[in-house]
Scaffold this motif. Structure first.
Motif, short mmCIF file in Angstrom:
data_model
loop_
_atom_site.label_atom_id
_atom_site.label_comp_id
_atom_site.label_asym_id
_atom_site.label_seq_id
_atom_site.Cartn_x
_atom_site.Cartn_y
_atom_site.Cartn_z
N ASP A 167 0.83 -1.21 0.00
CA ASP A 167 0.00 0.00 0.00
C ASP A 167 0.87 1.26 0.00
O ASP A 167 0.55 2.24 -0.68
N MET A 168 1.97 1.23 0.75
CA MET A 168 2.90 2.36 0.75
C MET A 168 3.49 2.57 -0.64
O MET A 168 3.62 3.70 -1.11
N LEU A 169 3.85 1.48 -1.30
CA LEU A 169 4.41 1.56 -2.65
C LEU A 169 3.40 2.16 -3.62
O LEU A 169 3.73 3.06 -4.40
N VAL A 170 2.15 1.71 -3.54
CA VAL A 170 1.09 2.21 -4.42
C VAL A 170 0.91 3.71 -4.20
O VAL A 170 0.79 4.48 -5.16
N GLN A 171 0.89 4.14 -2.96
CA GLN A 171 0.71 5.55 -2.64
C GLN A 171 1.90 6.38 -3.10
O GLN A 171 1.73 7.43 -3.72
N ARG A 172 3.09 5.93 -2.78
CA ARG A 172 4.30 6.70 -3.10
C ARG A 172 4.47 6.91 -4.59
O ARG A 172 4.87 7.98 -5.03
N TYR A 173 4.19 5.88 -5.38
CA TYR A 173 4.43 5.96 -6.82
C TYR A 173 3.16 6.21 -7.63
O TYR A 173 3.18 6.14 -8.85
N ALA A 174 2.06 6.51 -6.95
CA ALA A 174 0.78 6.87 -7.59
C ALA A 174 0.37 5.87 -8.67
O ALA A 174 0.05 6.24 -9.79
N LEU A 175 0.37 4.58 -8.30
CA LEU A 175 -0.07 3.56 -9.24
C LEU A 175 -1.58 3.62 -9.37
O LEU A 175 -2.29 3.86 -8.39
N SER A 176 -2.08 3.38 -10.57
CA SER A 176 -3.52 3.31 -10.77
C SER A 176 -4.05 2.04 -10.11
O SER A 176 -3.27 1.14 -9.76
N ASN A 177 -5.34 1.97 -9.94
CA ASN A 177 -5.93 0.77 -9.33
C ASN A 177 -5.58 -0.49 -10.11
O ASN A 177 -5.22 -1.51 -9.54
N ARG A 178 -5.70 -0.43 -11.45
CA ARG A 178 -5.40 -1.60 -12.27
C ARG A 178 -3.91 -1.95 -12.22
O ARG A 178 -3.54 -3.12 -12.13
N GLU A 179 -3.05 -0.95 -12.26
CA GLU A 179 -1.61 -1.22 -12.14
C GLU A 179 -1.32 -1.89 -10.81
O GLU A 179 -0.55 -2.86 -10.76
N ALA A 180 -1.94 -1.40 -9.75
CA ALA A 180 -1.73 -2.00 -8.43
C ALA A 180 -2.19 -3.45 -8.40
O ALA A 180 -1.50 -4.31 -7.83
#
Length: 112
Positions: free
Chosen positions: A35-48
């Motif tokens: 979750d920290m990685l997703v937030q830090r790098y602004a991944l889209s929902n599908r990318e995540a």
């Protein structure tokens, strides 16, 4: 063979790197780090979704079949996520998640 549902992304929204989402104290360290990685790098929902499963060992072909996407689309999501994160391989992706995990542990220790 029975299909196993892939892990779900815990956040429905993409947060900017400046925003900090609250993390439950009993959260799984892998989920918290991801979750920290997703937030830090602004991944889209599908990318995540794709990156989470890919990091857990799923193949691009499996993910394409599961999410009913073309394999090319899955690889495009991976390529874009890799570019955002600054990695070039699955191992580097896992290492980035582990770095987030170590950072999370360090932050939790400092707060205690």
């Amino acid at each position: 063979m029975e299909a196993v549902e892939p892990n779900k992304v815990t956040s429905d929204t993409t947060l900017t790197s400046e925003e900090n989402a609250p993390i439950a104290p009993d959260a799984d360290p892998w989920d918290e780090a991801f979750d920290m990685l997703v937030q830090r790098y602004a991944l889209s929902n599908r990318e995540a979704q794709i990156v989470r499963e890919f990091a857990a060992g799923r193949s691009a072909r499996y993910l394409a079949e599961w999410y009913m996407l073309s394999e090319h689309t899955v690889k495009t999501h991976l390529r874009r996520a890799y570019t955002k994160i600054g990695v070039h391989s699955r191992q580097e992706l896992i290492d980035a998640i582990e770095e987030m995990r170590a950072e999370s542990f360090k932050n939790a220790k400092e707060k205690a």
